[in-house]
Design an enzyme around this catalytic site. Structure first.
Site, PDB file in Angstrom:
ATOM      1  N   LYS A  34      -2.699   1.215   1.990  1.00 16.08           N
ATOM      2  CA  LYS A  34      -1.699   1.033   3.043  1.00 16.08           C
ATOM      3  C   LYS A  34      -0.376   1.676   2.594  1.00 16.08           C
ATOM      4  CE  LYS A  34       0.085  -1.193   6.747  1.00 16.08           C
ATOM      5  NZ  LYS A  34       0.330  -2.586   7.031  1.00 16.08           N
ATOM      6  N   TYR A  35      -0.001   1.404   1.322  1.00 19.38           N
ATOM      7  CA  TYR A  35       1.224   1.968   0.789  1.00 19.38           C
ATOM      8  C   TYR A  35       1.168   3.498   0.890  1.00 19.38           C
ATOM      9  CZ  TYR A  35       4.872   3.397  -2.434  1.00 19.38           C
ATOM     10  OH  TYR A  35       5.974   4.014  -2.974  1.00 19.38           O
ATOM     11  N   SER A  81       4.701   9.884 -10.891  1.00 17.50           N
ATOM     12  CA  SER A  81       3.589   9.167 -10.277  1.00 17.50           C
ATOM     13  C   SER A  81       2.517  10.204  -9.919  1.00 17.50           C
ATOM     14  CB  SER A  81       4.145   8.486  -9.031  1.00 17.50           C
ATOM     15  OG  SER A  81       3.147   7.746  -8.427  1.00 17.50           O
ATOM     16  N   LEU A  82       1.525   9.811  -9.165  1.00 18.15           N
ATOM     17  CA  LEU A  82       0.477  10.764  -8.770  1.00 18.15           C
ATOM     18  C   LEU A  82       0.340  10.737  -7.259  1.00 18.15           C
ATOM     19  CD1 LEU A  82      -2.269   9.772 -11.357  1.00 18.15           C
ATOM     20  CD2 LEU A  82      -1.229  12.027 -11.196  1.00 18.15           C
ATOM     21  N   GLU A 113     -10.480  11.758 -15.328  1.00 18.66           N
ATOM     22  CA  GLU A 113     -10.203  10.537 -16.087  1.00 18.66           C
ATOM     23  C   GLU A 113     -10.284   9.322 -15.164  1.00 18.66           C
ATOM     24  OE1 GLU A 113      -6.306  11.121 -17.781  1.00 18.66           O
ATOM     25  OE2 GLU A 113      -6.837  13.135 -18.454  1.00 18.66           O
ATOM     26  N   LYS A 115      -8.701   6.054 -13.407  1.00 24.80           N
ATOM     27  CA  LYS A 115      -7.352   5.576 -13.065  1.00 24.80           C
ATOM     28  C   LYS A 115      -7.324   4.074 -13.336  1.00 24.80           C
ATOM     29  CE  LYS A 115      -3.540   5.991  -9.937  1.00 24.80           C
ATOM     30  NZ  LYS A 115      -3.129   4.599  -9.866  1.00 24.80           N
ATOM     31  N   ASP A 117      -6.067   0.395 -13.876  1.00 23.55           N
ATOM     32  CA  ASP A 117      -5.085  -0.399 -13.153  1.00 23.55           C
ATOM     33  C   ASP A 117      -4.252  -1.220 -14.137  1.00 23.55           C
ATOM     34  OD1 ASP A 117      -4.044  -0.879 -10.754  1.00 23.55           O
ATOM     35  OD2 ASP A 117      -5.618  -2.227 -10.043  1.00 23.55           O
ATOM     36  N   GLU A 178      -1.691   3.972 -20.531  1.00 22.71           N
ATOM     37  CA  GLU A 178      -1.738   2.776 -19.687  1.00 22.71           C
ATOM     38  C   GLU A 178      -1.997   1.539 -20.536  1.00 22.71           C
ATOM     39  OE1 GLU A 178      -1.090   3.560 -16.622  1.00 22.71           O
ATOM     40  OE2 GLU A 178      -1.796   1.948 -15.335  1.00 22.71           O
ATOM     41  N   TYR A 228      -4.787   2.714 -23.448  1.00 27.46           N
ATOM     42  CA  TYR A 228      -5.435   4.026 -23.505  1.00 27.46           C
ATOM     43  C   TYR A 228      -4.387   5.099 -23.296  1.00 27.46           C
ATOM     44  CZ  TYR A 228     -10.358   2.612 -23.418  1.00 27.46           C
ATOM     45  OH  TYR A 228     -11.587   2.117 -23.735  1.00 27.46           O
ATOM     46  N   LYS A 296      -7.180  16.262 -13.187  1.00 24.45           N
ATOM     47  CA  LYS A 296      -6.071  17.076 -13.713  1.00 24.45           C
ATOM     48  C   LYS A 296      -6.563  18.492 -14.003  1.00 24.45           C
ATOM     49  CE  LYS A 296      -4.060  13.050 -15.980  1.00 24.45           C
ATOM     50  NZ  LYS A 296      -3.875  12.317 -17.216  1.00 24.45           N
ATOM     51  N   LYS A 320      -8.692   7.944  -4.982  1.00 23.59           N
ATOM     52  CA  LYS A 320      -8.893   6.489  -4.988  1.00 23.59           C
ATOM     53  C   LYS A 320     -10.229   6.090  -4.362  1.00 23.59           C
ATOM     54  CE  LYS A 320      -4.451   4.945  -5.870  1.00 23.59           C
ATOM     55  NZ  LYS A 320      -3.539   4.334  -4.955  1.00 23.59           N
ATOM     56  N   CYS A 414      -5.006 -31.563  17.651  1.00 26.93           N
ATOM     57  CA  CYS A 414      -4.766 -31.136  16.269  1.00 26.93           C
ATOM     58  C   CYS A 414      -5.827 -31.768  15.352  1.00 26.93           C
ATOM     59  CB  CYS A 414      -3.362 -31.552  15.820  1.00 26.93           C
ATOM     60  SG  CYS A 414      -3.092 -31.275  14.074  1.00 26.93           S
ATOM     61  N   CYS A 417      -3.683 -34.399  12.942  1.00 29.85           N
ATOM     62  CA  CYS A 417      -2.982 -35.596  13.421  1.00 29.85           C
ATOM     63  C   CYS A 417      -3.446 -36.020  14.821  1.00 29.85           C
ATOM     64  CB  CYS A 417      -1.471 -35.366  13.397  1.00 29.85           C
ATOM     65  SG  CYS A 417      -0.919 -34.205  14.646  1.00 29.85           S
ATOM     66  N   CYS A 432      -0.075 -27.071  17.075  1.00 30.91           N
ATOM     67  CA  CYS A 432       0.046 -28.531  17.112  1.00 30.91           C
ATOM     68  C   CYS A 432       1.487 -28.859  17.485  1.00 30.91           C
ATOM     69  CB  CYS A 432      -0.292 -29.126  15.747  1.00 30.91           C
ATOM     70  SG  CYS A 432       0.277 -30.819  15.558  1.00 30.91           S
ATOM     71  N   CYS A 438       3.166 -34.399  11.775  1.00 32.44           N
ATOM     72  CA  CYS A 438       1.797 -33.990  11.451  1.00 32.44           C
ATOM     73  C   CYS A 438       1.749 -33.736   9.941  1.00 32.44           C
ATOM     74  CB  CYS A 438       1.432 -32.726  12.221  1.00 32.44           C
ATOM     75  SG  CYS A 438      -0.093 -31.960  11.650  1.00 32.44           S
TER      76      CYS A 438
HETATM   77  S1  IVH Z   1      -1.369  10.794 -15.294  1.00 39.66           S
HETATM   78  C1  IVH Z   1       2.204  13.236 -14.502  1.00 39.66           C
HETATM   79  N1  IVH Z   1      -3.632   9.633 -15.871  1.00 39.66           N
HETATM   80  O1  IVH Z   1      -1.323   5.968 -12.441  1.00 39.66           O
HETATM   81  C2  IVH Z   1       0.959  12.457 -14.479  1.00 39.66           C
HETATM   82  N2  IVH Z   1      -1.991   8.346 -14.795  1.00 39.66           N
HETATM   83  O2  IVH Z   1       0.094   6.789  -9.868  1.00 39.66           O
HETATM   84  C3  IVH Z   1       1.180  11.033 -14.472  1.00 39.66           C
HETATM   85  N3  IVH Z   1      -2.624   6.014 -14.417  1.00 39.66           N
HETATM   86  O3  IVH Z   1       1.910   5.303 -13.337  1.00 39.66           O
HETATM   87  C4  IVH Z   1       0.103  10.123 -14.694  1.00 39.66           C
HETATM   88  N4  IVH Z   1      -4.617   6.106 -15.314  1.00 39.66           N
HETATM   89  O4  IVH Z   1       0.285   4.674 -15.079  1.00 39.66           O
HETATM   90  C5  IVH Z   1      -2.438   9.486 -15.320  1.00 39.66           C
HETATM   91  N5  IVH Z   1      -5.684   8.715 -16.460  1.00 39.66           N
HETATM   92  C6  IVH Z   1      -4.478   8.583 -15.931  1.00 39.66           C
HETATM   93  C7  IVH Z   1      -4.055   7.344 -15.402  1.00 39.66           C
HETATM   94  C8  IVH Z   1      -2.790   7.281 -14.830  1.00 39.66           C
HETATM   95  C9  IVH Z   1      -3.737   5.319 -14.718  1.00 39.66           C
HETATM   96  C10 IVH Z   1      -1.445   5.444 -13.726  1.00 39.66           C
HETATM   97  C11 IVH Z   1      -0.168   5.791 -14.422  1.00 39.66           C
HETATM   98  C12 IVH Z   1       0.815   6.148 -13.351  1.00 39.66           C
HETATM   99  C13 IVH Z   1       0.029   5.956 -12.097  1.00 39.66           C
HETATM  100  C14 IVH Z   1       0.318   7.108 -11.174  1.00 39.66           C
END
Ligand code: IVH
Length: 595
Positions: A34-35, A81-82, A113, A115, A117, A178, A228, A296, A320, A414, A417, A432, A438
């Site tokens: 959603k975000y 971020s990604l 790789e 991802k 959490d 992470e 990791y 990557k 995702k 209800c 109550c 109610c 209640c």
């Molecule tokens: S690379 C410039 N590799 O995902 C590249 N991020 O949405 C930046 N994350 O805050 C991140 N596993 O903490 C990368 N194998 C992975 C990852 C990873 C988890 C997290 C990371 C970042 C978020 C990005």
């Protein structure tokens, strides 16, 4: 044009709010999907109307506000971020795009790789010694969590000398990775957390983040955090680093930094798709939670050529997993009475594990939704849940319906109550009419009053409130403040230590902002934002209580219905008595205007 501006503003407001929850409160109320969808919508609008882009738009800066408790660290290389994708065709477009930008139409090697959490950290090693660990913060400035990270077993204090390749450890090495908690440790941690009378973490990411950002490293040391490494951000050493990102990670491994053994170097986007399918298949058997894969470009030369946007690199994407869907049976549907008297159908399910959480019940929102689904007790239903999101029934699996199913009877009175039920919005909402007499509404109002965003009485959960009300120890909010050790010891499972902790939390809650106090009163339609605004305008509770309808209706940010609710709330003698009791000096509540 005004409409577009308003729309953009609304999207930004939502995203900022979610970022605040995520980065500061370690909580989330929306799924990543959603975000990402809202962020993509904002991106799209800003692309069409570039003159409306502002510096603090969530598309221009990574979310995240900083807590004040930790020393600040400037990230020399920003922690980005990604960009996220959820469909395979988006991955294919990513491949096409990079080929065009690189002007290379050969098969591209990708490093795939997991991802994980968890929480991103940056670790700096000087002459092989860990000298600094920082969180991402807003991407440019993070928090110094060195002492806490030093307590994590899998983070080496010193790099190992790599005998295979580099005979010397680097003068300077900054890596990114992470910090996370495994699924098993998360369950154990939550068991202990609940046993100690504290609120459990809603997911493993929040648990990792909360554990890492403890002001006392001794507490972090007790938490089962793992680490990791997934990249090198800075390096200065005798030998040059290899061009391959994958090889760089192997070097890190040789230096003693843990890397996941699911990292895979593949040739071409088809192999990436195969990796994704493989990981999706084994996802449930992994020791830790992941929400997708990260793809990557393997060549660092190519990474540099593609460069980065202000928020994310152009050489990587996170692909995702879709929200998980599972089927289970509906054992029963009961009608639950909420704080404002609204009666919601709740489906009780044969327990089922979705995205690492056991789901036992789902809300069906209103009776129209029950009708739309055509749901009957005993039906098999498809349930969807992703990440932190509240599970929902997608549909009834009619092919599995047996002749033992039973129709759902909608109540006329209800269920708690026995008072008459009123209907609203074309009969879809049941309410109610008994108000606080209640028992269900009273308990829910007390839960709201003590909740985290309101008075924040830490540890006062619904089970305790249930008992306090049933034993007549609490019936209005002020009764919380008249509790004592003897009264609390009457409660099931309460020892002296637990009672002391709860009394301490009650005492602590007395220093509160006016905004939170207003929010805690539970006036219909007065959420956190409206409560903040009311506190800013009226400055004291007395001013707000005596505000006339005209003054309330003149406020820009509230509509006539809410203005009316507020006005009438303060004309109800029971509500006035509650407030009088609460602000009586003998109780000791101190309201401050600062929000
Ligand atoms: S690379 C410039 N590799 O995902 C590249 N991020 O949405 C930046 N994350 O805050 C991140 N596993 O903490 C990368 N194998 C992975 C990852 C990873 C988890 C997290 C990371 C970042 C978020 C990005």
């Amino acid at each position: 044009m005004k409409f577009i501006e308003k729309k953009i503003q609304n999207l930004r407001k939502k995203l900022h709010h979610w970022e605040y929850l995520y980065y500061i409160k370690n909580a989330s109320e929306v799924s990543d999907e959603k975000y990402d969808a809202i962020l993509a919508e904002l991106h799209q609008l800003e692309k069409i109307y570039p003159h409306l882009i502002t510096e603090n738009s969530p598309t221009q800066c990574i979310g995240g506000v900083l807590q004040d408790n930790f020393k600040k660290i400037n990230h020399k290389i920003p922690m980005l971020s990604l960009n996220s994708i959820i469909k395979s065709h988006q991955l294919l477009s990513f491949d096409r795009r990079v080929k065009i930008k690189l002007d290379d139409h050969h098969i591209i090697p990708y490093c795939c790789e997991l991802k994980i959490d968890g929480v991103a950290v940056s670790l700096l090693y000087k002459n092989g010694k860990l000298v600094c660990a920082a969180t991402r913060g807003d991407g440019k400035i993070g928090e110094d969590v060195t002492e806490n990270v030093r307590t994590i077993y899998s983070v080496p204090m010193y790099l190992k000398i790599d005998v295979n390749n580099h005979d010397k450890i680097p003068y300077l090495l900054e890596i990114r990775g992470e910090i996370f908690i495994s699924k098993l440790c998360f369950l154990q941690l939550n068991e202990i957390t609940v046993r100690e009378g504290n609120r459990p973490f809603s997911n493993s990411r929040n648990a990792a983040s909360g554990s890492l950002r403890q002001l006392d490293p001794a507490i972090t040391a007790k938490r089962p955090l793992s680490f990791y490494c997934y990249g090198v951000s800075d390096y200065f050493g005798k030998k040059e680093l290899p061009d391959s990102h994958w090889e760089r990670l192997q070097l890190c491994k040789n230096w003693g930094l843990p890397i996941s053994n699911h990292i895979s170097l593949v040739n071409g986007i088809d192999k990436v798709l195969a990796y994704y399918s493989y990981i999706e298949r084994i996802r449930a058997s992994l020791e830790f939670n992941i929400d997708g894969i990260v793809v990557k470009i393997n060549s660092c030369k190519y990474q540099n050529k593609l460069g980065c946007g202000s928020k994310a690199p152009n050489w990587a994407v996170s692909y995702k997993f879709p929200a998980e869907i599972r089927s289970t049976k509906v054992d029963n549907v009961i009608f639950q009475v909420g704080r404002t008297g609204i009666i919601t159908p709740i489906a009780y399910l044969e327990p089922i594990m979705i995205s690492d959480v056991i789901i036992r019940k789902v809300s069906i929102h209103n009776i129209n939704e029950v009708k739309r689904l055509g749901l009957m007790v005993g039906d098999t239903v498809r349930i969807q849940r992703s990440g932190d999101v509240i599970p929902k029934i997608l549909e009834v699996v009619l092919s599995k319906r047996t002749d033992r199913v039973k129709a759902i009877k909608f109540p006329h009175f209800c269920p708690i109550c026995g008072s008459l039920i009123a209907t609203q919005y074309r009969q879809s909402i049941l309410r109610c009419t008994a108000g606080l007499s209640c028992l269900a509404q009273r308990k829910a109002a007390l839960e709201h009053f003590s909740s985290r965003k309101a008075m924040n009485i830490y540890g006062m959960g619904n089970r305790i409130i249930d008992q306090l009300v049933n034993k007549n120890l609490v019936s209005t909010p002020v009764d919380f403040f008249n509790l004592n050790e003897n009264k609390l010891l009457c409660l099931e499972g309460f020892g002296a230590e637990h009672a002391k902790r709860l009394l301490w939390a009650i005492e602590n809650s007395k220093k509160i902002t006016l905004a939170r106090f207003i929010y805690a009163l539970g006036i219909r339609g007065v959420g956190e934002t409206v409560a903040n605004n009311l506190a800013v305008v009226y400055k004291t509770i007395e001013n707000l209580v005596t505000a006339d309808l005209r003054s309330l209706s003149d406020l820009k940010y509230i509509g006539p219905i809410v203005a009316n609710n507020i006005y009438h709330f303060f004309r109800n003698p029971d509500n006035l008595k509650n407030i009088q009791d609460l602000i009586d000096p003998s109780i000791g509540i101190q309201l401050s205007v600062i929000i």
